[in-house]
Design a protein around this motif. Sequence first.
Motif, PDB file in Angstrom:
ATOM      1  N   LEU A 122       0.833  -1.203   0.000  1.00 34.75           N
ATOM      2  CA  LEU A 122       0.000   0.000   0.000  1.00 34.75           C
ATOM      3  C   LEU A 122       0.867   1.252   0.000  1.00 34.75           C
ATOM      4  N   LEU A 123       1.942   1.230   0.777  1.00 39.65           N
ATOM      5  CA  LEU A 123       2.880   2.363   0.755  1.00 39.65           C
ATOM      6  C   LEU A 123       3.502   2.513  -0.627  1.00 39.65           C
ATOM      7  N   GLY A 124       3.789   1.376  -1.271  1.00 41.42           N
ATOM      8  CA  GLY A 124       4.309   1.431  -2.631  1.00 41.42           C
ATOM      9  C   GLY A 124       3.312   2.057  -3.592  1.00 41.42           C
ATOM     10  N   ALA A 125       2.025   1.742  -3.392  1.00 40.68           N
ATOM     11  CA  ALA A 125       0.987   2.325  -4.246  1.00 40.68           C
ATOM     12  C   ALA A 125       0.911   3.837  -4.060  1.00 40.68           C
ATOM     13  N   LEU A 126       0.949   4.281  -2.810  1.00 36.11           N
ATOM     14  CA  LEU A 126       0.900   5.725  -2.537  1.00 36.11           C
ATOM     15  C   LEU A 126       2.146   6.418  -3.096  1.00 36.11           C
ATOM     16  N   GLY A 127       3.286   5.769  -2.944  1.00 35.21           N
ATOM     17  CA  GLY A 127       4.507   6.329  -3.526  1.00 35.21           C
ATOM     18  C   GLY A 127       4.437   6.381  -5.039  1.00 35.21           C
ATOM     19  N   GLY A 128       3.837   5.351  -5.647  1.00 39.90           N
ATOM     20  CA  GLY A 128       3.686   5.335  -7.091  1.00 39.90           C
ATOM     21  C   GLY A 128       2.833   6.481  -7.588  1.00 39.90           C
ATOM     22  N   ALA A 129       1.755   6.773  -6.853  1.00 40.62           N
ATOM     23  CA  ALA A 129       0.900   7.905  -7.228  1.00 40.62           C
ATOM     24  C   ALA A 129       1.666   9.219  -7.131  1.00 40.62           C
ATOM     25  N   ALA A 130       2.465   9.350  -6.070  1.00 35.65           N
ATOM     26  CA  ALA A 130       3.237  10.580  -5.892  1.00 35.65           C
ATOM     27  C   ALA A 130       4.274  10.747  -6.998  1.00 35.65           C
ATOM     28  N   VAL A 131       4.970   9.671  -7.339  1.00 36.25           N
ATOM     29  CA  VAL A 131       6.001   9.742  -8.382  1.00 36.25           C
ATOM     30  C   VAL A 131       5.371  10.028  -9.738  1.00 36.25           C
ATOM     31  N   ALA A 132       4.309   9.298 -10.080  1.00 35.31           N
ATOM     32  CA  ALA A 132       3.668   9.499 -11.378  1.00 35.31           C
ATOM     33  C   ALA A 132       3.073  10.899 -11.486  1.00 35.31           C
ATOM     34  N   VAL A 137       3.338  16.436 -13.624  1.00 33.05           N
ATOM     35  CA  VAL A 137       3.259  17.876 -13.361  1.00 33.05           C
ATOM     36  C   VAL A 137       4.454  18.577 -13.998  1.00 33.05           C
ATOM     37  N   LEU A 138       5.639  17.996 -13.827  1.00 36.46           N
ATOM     38  CA  LEU A 138       6.842  18.589 -14.416  1.00 36.46           C
ATOM     39  C   LEU A 138       6.736  18.630 -15.942  1.00 36.46           C
ATOM     40  N   LEU A 139       6.191  17.570 -16.530  1.00 32.79           N
ATOM     41  CA  LEU A 139       6.009  17.561 -17.981  1.00 32.79           C
ATOM     42  C   LEU A 139       4.983  18.605 -18.416  1.00 32.79           C
TER      43      LEU A 139
END
Length: 217
Positions: A122-132, A137-139
């Motif tokens: 679940l932490l990986g999922a939340l981190g994935g959302a943050a990274v993606a 946003v940068l793009l």
Amino acid sequence: MSAAALVSIALLGTLVGLVVPLMSRRFATADAGSWAFAPPQPFRGPWVAPMVAASVFVGLAGAAADDPALPVFLAVGAVGLVLARVDLACLRLPDPLVLVAGLLALGGLTVAAVLSDAPGRLLGALGGAAVAGTAHVLLAVLPGSRLGFGDVKLATVLGLPLGWLGRDALLAGILLPHVLQGVLVLGLLAARKVHRDTALPLGPALLTGAWLAALLT
């Protein structure tokens, strides 16, 4: 997964595909005949959506047969099919649909993590959302970028299941959509179907890339 289970999931996908055109019409603002990116006429028949949905469902079932989050992937995939069709129709990713996909992903993955005693995923999922989300946003703020914030929101939502699957799936799910979109644009330009300033939807590429990432990693 057994053959009988795959057949059942294929039938479920077919049923979802029958509903997709009806749901997409409720959100699309363009007329049915004025798609932003018009597919060839043979690919607009009533059988296309059920076949695509069945393929999406079977692919996810085959790739994540033993994953407790498979129902979540199927639910997000179902909403994604509607989003893709709406984006193709009118270059729009409606916030209510993206929100539904996000709530299904977050709520479903939370339940899956609790039932499988896997808080790390679940932490990986939340981190994935943050990274993606951050990457898109940068793009989006780059000079001359045509990336809309509807695309950013969808990419953030897709980061949840991709992050659940792991780092490789997340990286592939971030990169593949832009590779697919680039190939599509080059092909359309070469065929003189579009001009350099023609706006094209990115939502279908984001969804297809995430689906392929789930299958390939």
